[in-house]
Scaffold this active site. Structure first.
Site, mmCIF file in Angstrom:
data_model
loop_
_atom_site.group_PDB
_atom_site.id
_atom_site.type_symbol
_atom_site.label_atom_id
_atom_site.label_comp_id
_atom_site.label_asym_id
_atom_site.label_seq_id
_atom_site.Cartn_x
_atom_site.Cartn_y
_atom_site.Cartn_z
ATOM 1 C CB CYS A 109 9.932 54.269 31.991
ATOM 2 S SG CYS A 109 11.590 53.654 32.366
ATOM 3 C CE LYS A 130 16.819 46.890 32.962
ATOM 4 N NZ LYS A 130 16.293 45.685 32.265
ATOM 5 C CG HIS A 201 8.603 49.898 34.106
ATOM 6 N ND1 HIS A 201 7.857 50.178 32.981
ATOM 7 C CD2 HIS A 201 9.898 50.055 33.735
ATOM 8 C CE1 HIS A 201 8.648 50.471 31.969
ATOM 9 N NE2 HIS A 201 9.894 50.413 32.402
ATOM 10 C CD GLU A 203 4.241 50.040 33.522
ATOM 11 O OE1 GLU A 203 5.043 49.856 32.585
ATOM 12 O OE2 GLU A 203 4.448 50.863 34.443
ATOM 13 N NE ARG A 215 12.147 42.612 27.056
ATOM 14 C CZ ARG A 215 13.041 43.572 26.865
ATOM 15 N NH1 ARG A 215 13.764 43.588 25.749
ATOM 16 N NH2 ARG A 215 13.233 44.510 27.772
#
Length: 270
Positions: A109, A130, A201, A203, A215
């Site tokens: 990323c 986003k 992402h 992972e 978050r």
């Protein structure tokens, strides 16, 4: 056979969770690995906080060059110009050292954005909103890292910026290998330089996108944030996050670790 030595520059916001995620996916295949997690020293000019120092070591460029492979993680910084990142000089020095030592590289990323900009002058631009959710993808060039996956395979994305696709296509050293079905970057490689640039992402575990969303809304409660798309079984209640990229995750990281092992074996046979 000795364990593979893999270094990780961890610049994610959730450093402990990132260590745990990468440990999980890099050991999934059963190949013995020895992981070394680092932080950029320029990020903490007064010294790393205790919580960081307890789980990450200060980056040593010399030590990084002894690794069989090295990963630079993402970071929630893609909306900022690279020049505004306090530790970008250290990251660029790391990039050059890894290349000089012929260390296998995986840039994730933001790490992929920084590496493409540094090595190839690829420009970064902000997205209208986003890219956030789980999307189907298409393979545009065959690569062992995606071997066994079919068009339509799923992967999670979470970023505010994108690299210039036209410039990537014009760079003869780079191979564009996979995109979302709407044309967003997933995987680019320079096979000769042993560099892979992964923009999903992969992972993340099942709740990775949920935790990222929580978050953001807790940090800036006055802002409106789009929910991750194609992710919740019950979007109205943020319930039932789906792990639709589990197969993609296993294929990609298992194949990447296997590739590192093959590179190490080839070097040993010479």
């Amino acid at each position: 056979m000795r364990p593979l030595k893999i270094g990780v520059l961890n610049v994610m916001h959730d450093k402990q969770a990132t260590n745990e995620r990468l440990t999980r996916v890099l050991t999934h295949s059963g190949q013995p690995v020895e992981l070394h997690f680092y932080y950029p020293t320029l990020h903490y000019p007064q010294g790393a906080p205790a919580a960081v120092a307890a789980i990450l070591s200060p980056l040593s460029i010399t030590e990084a060059q002894t690794m069989d492979a090295f990963i630079v993680t993402g970071a929630p910084l893609e909306a900022l110009p690279f020049s505004a990142i306090t530790y970008i000089d250290e990251v660029n020095q790391l990039f050059d050292a890894l290349a000089a030592a012929h260390v296998v590289q995986l840039h994730l990323c933001w790490g992929g954005m920084a590496a493409l900009a540094h090595f190839y002058g690829i420009e970064k631009h902000l997205l209208p909103h986003k890219l956030f959710g789980v999307y189907p993808h298409k393979i545009v060039a065959e690569t062992p890292l995606l071997a066994g996956l079919q068009d339509g395979f799923k992967a999670p994305h979470a970023r505010y910026a994108e690299m210039d696709l036209a410039q990537i296509r014009q760079q003869p050293q780079l191979t564009l290998e996979a995109l979302t079905e709407t044309g967003d970057l997933l995987l680019v490689e320079n096979h000769h330089a042993e560099q892979a640039f992964m923009f999903a992402h992969l992972e993340y575990g099942r709740k990775g996108l949920l935790h990222e969303y929580q978050r953001e809304i807790s940090t800036y409660p006055d802002r409106h944030y789009r929910q991750p798309e194609n992710y919740f079984a019950d979007p109205a209640h943020l319930a039932g996050p789906q792990f639709d990229w589990a197969a993609t995750q296993a294929v990609f990281f298992d194949q990447w670790v296997a590739h590192v092992a093959e590179v190490v074996k080839t070097k040993g046979d010479k």
